[in-house]
Design an enzyme around this catalytic site. Sequence first.
Site, PDB file in Angstrom:
ATOM      1  N   SER A   1      79.254  92.404 -32.252  1.00  7.60           N
ATOM      2  CA  SER A   1      80.047  91.381 -31.580  1.00  7.60           C
ATOM      3  C   SER A   1      79.189  90.404 -30.795  1.00  7.60           C
ATOM      4  CB  SER A   1      81.045  92.030 -30.621  1.00  7.60           C
ATOM      5  OG  SER A   1      81.778  91.037 -29.926  1.00  7.60           O
TER       6      SER A   1
ATOM      7  N   GLY B   1      87.531  93.558 -42.801  1.00  5.10           N
ATOM      8  CA  GLY B   1      87.296  94.662 -43.723  1.00  5.10           C
ATOM      9  C   GLY B   1      88.004  94.479 -45.046  1.00  5.10           C
TER      10      GLY B   1
ATOM     11  N   TYR C   1      84.103  96.961 -23.958  1.00  5.83           N
ATOM     12  CA  TYR C   1      83.981  96.533 -25.353  1.00  5.83           C
ATOM     13  C   TYR C   1      82.568  96.031 -25.623  1.00  5.83           C
ATOM     14  CZ  TYR C   1      84.560  93.392 -29.398  1.00  5.83           C
ATOM     15  OH  TYR C   1      84.419  92.744 -30.598  1.00  5.83           O
TER      16      TYR C   1
END
Length: 256
Positions: free
Chosen positions: A141, A18, A156
Amino acid sequence: MRFEGKVVAITGGGSGIGKEAAARFLAEGAKVAINGRNLKKLEEAAREIDPSGKNVVASAGDIAEPATGAALVDAAVSRFGKLDVLVNNAGVFNPKPFLDLTEADYDWYLATILKGKFFTAQAAAKAMTKNSGGAIVQTGSMWAIQAIGATPSAAYSAANAGVHAMVRNLAIELAPRKIRINAVAPAVVETPVYNTFLSDVQVKEVLPTFDAFHPLGRNGQPRDVAEAILFLASESASWITGVVLPVDGGVTAGRQ
């Protein structure tokens, strides 16, 4: 200067991917609003990437709370007048075997990764509709595409699979509003996220062992993913929406 005159909001903008993306958007002419949970860390990142203080605004808060995403969008619009791009980057990662996962672990992943991206995208889309469109880029991901035994990540991965599905659904729903939405799906990228569950010594020992896991022979760096994010947010990708782009050194292509 691909983003001259553009306003960009970035979640998880205080470090790693980020922060790198924020610096690159600024270098290409954008004004940027960044979000993170730690206000001090966020303000330090803002000063580092924009010493003038004129082109970056910080908005701290836990992205798992819908009000935080709305506040980030409001900060961008209030300070810079509009919102053109959202980079929905905030996430968490801590590999743990399925049989050891607790309800709290599950809720943590779903709230931060999926709920956070969902409601921040919603707030951004409302602002972009007033501005005749825009672009959203999610950080998904590789683990949502391919399971890795060395890093057990059921919750996740499930949360990020939801992010990928959201991209495809919102691409259709938001297209009439001239809003594009895509995602990047990174493999092992060397960011501070690993320091949240490993010591500094462990990070130095463990991360290099994953170099060979990638067919291109090295782990990713924040710049690798940031470059893909900027492409998907740019006019160069104006005919691309609903795509999940692996940025993974070749992992999802196969093994040597």
